[in-house]
Design a protein around this motif. Sequence first.
Motif, PDB file in Angstrom:
ATOM      1  N   PRO A  40       0.413  -1.132   0.135  1.00 52.81           N
ATOM      2  CA  PRO A  40       0.419   0.164   0.332  1.00 52.81           C
ATOM      3  C   PRO A  40       0.764   1.071   0.217  1.00 52.81           C
ATOM      4  O   PRO A  40       1.773   1.206   0.646  1.00 52.81           O
ATOM      5  N   ALA A  41       0.289   2.119  -0.487  1.00 51.97           N
ATOM      6  CA  ALA A  41       1.272   3.731  -0.651  1.00 51.97           C
ATOM      7  C   ALA A  41       0.560   4.638  -1.210  1.00 51.97           C
ATOM      8  O   ALA A  41      -1.095   4.885  -1.640  1.00 51.97           O
ATOM      9  N   ARG A  42       1.077   5.657  -0.788  1.00 52.96           N
ATOM     10  CA  ARG A  42       0.918   7.378  -1.005  1.00 52.96           C
ATOM     11  C   ARG A  42       1.109   8.065  -2.702  1.00 52.96           C
ATOM     12  O   ARG A  42       2.660   7.631  -3.314  1.00 52.96           O
ATOM     13  N   GLN A  43      -0.003   8.333  -3.105  1.00 50.02           N
ATOM     14  CA  GLN A  43       0.444   9.186  -4.557  1.00 50.02           C
ATOM     15  C   GLN A  43       2.092  10.402  -4.416  1.00 50.02           C
ATOM     16  O   GLN A  43       1.580  10.861  -3.107  1.00 50.02           O
ATOM     17  N   THR A  44       3.389  10.279  -5.009  1.00 51.77           N
ATOM     18  CA  THR A  44       4.519  10.840  -4.755  1.00 51.77           C
ATOM     19  C   THR A  44       3.968  12.293  -5.184  1.00 51.77           C
ATOM     20  O   THR A  44       3.931  12.736  -6.194  1.00 51.77           O
TER      21      THR A  44
END
Length: 266
Positions: free
Chosen positions: A182-186
Amino acid sequence: MTNNRPLILITNDDGIEAEGLKKITDTLRKTGDIVVFAPDKPQSGMSCAITTNRLLSYNLLAAEKGLTLYSCTGTPVDCVKLALNEALTAKPDLLVSGVNHGGNHALSIHYSGTMGAAFEGCVFDVPAFGISLYNYSDGADFKESCRIGKIVAQAVLANGLPKGTYLNVNVPDVRRVKGIRPARQTAGRWTREYIKDVNTEGETHYRLTGIYMVSGENYPDNDVKLLNEGYATVVPCKIDVTDCEYLTKAKHCNTVSRFTLPSSHP
């Protein structure tokens, strides 16, 4: 469609003949009954564009047990709208957009026709994700991205998604990813976006290109960082783009007779 199998709608922005679309369709055939409804030509960069200045049409290309193929003269979002409003007799259990030939990480989500289609599926309350391979070469290998796509598809079918949420999945160009994160938008923006060309008649033209510059405001779980480390990334996205924190501050600043905005400083 056969009974007791999920109905999966697949689309893209690279067009009906795109290799990534064909590969993910083949990969998901054992997971459910497939309806492919894709643009008849490449439609990259269309975001959530819809066609309003001309008539649209779609054509049935093939139909067999568990698989139906349509092409459409519109954008990716047009494809989703026509599929859900006209072509399908049942609501899909899942919408998959891709596999896109090239990354849709960071700010690219806002320009991407792939993600525009996933957004539109979410508007219709269809669990949806877009999936992209971070490789722009002609000989791109979609095998690993399709494997990840199948894992995500099965997870979404099993667990669903919150109302108003869709997923942006990106896969690095590696033989085997280290895992799915899972990640955040850069945060960042595109720079040096055009190449200038002057033809033999002296006419000046510009071709879109660009380098993505990551800002210094990023969290350690941003998608660009994780992709570069060899992980497939999953960024949860929402239809509602309201800045609720700022909205709360703005409400505190306003009265019936006066409109003001809060300071952008802490």
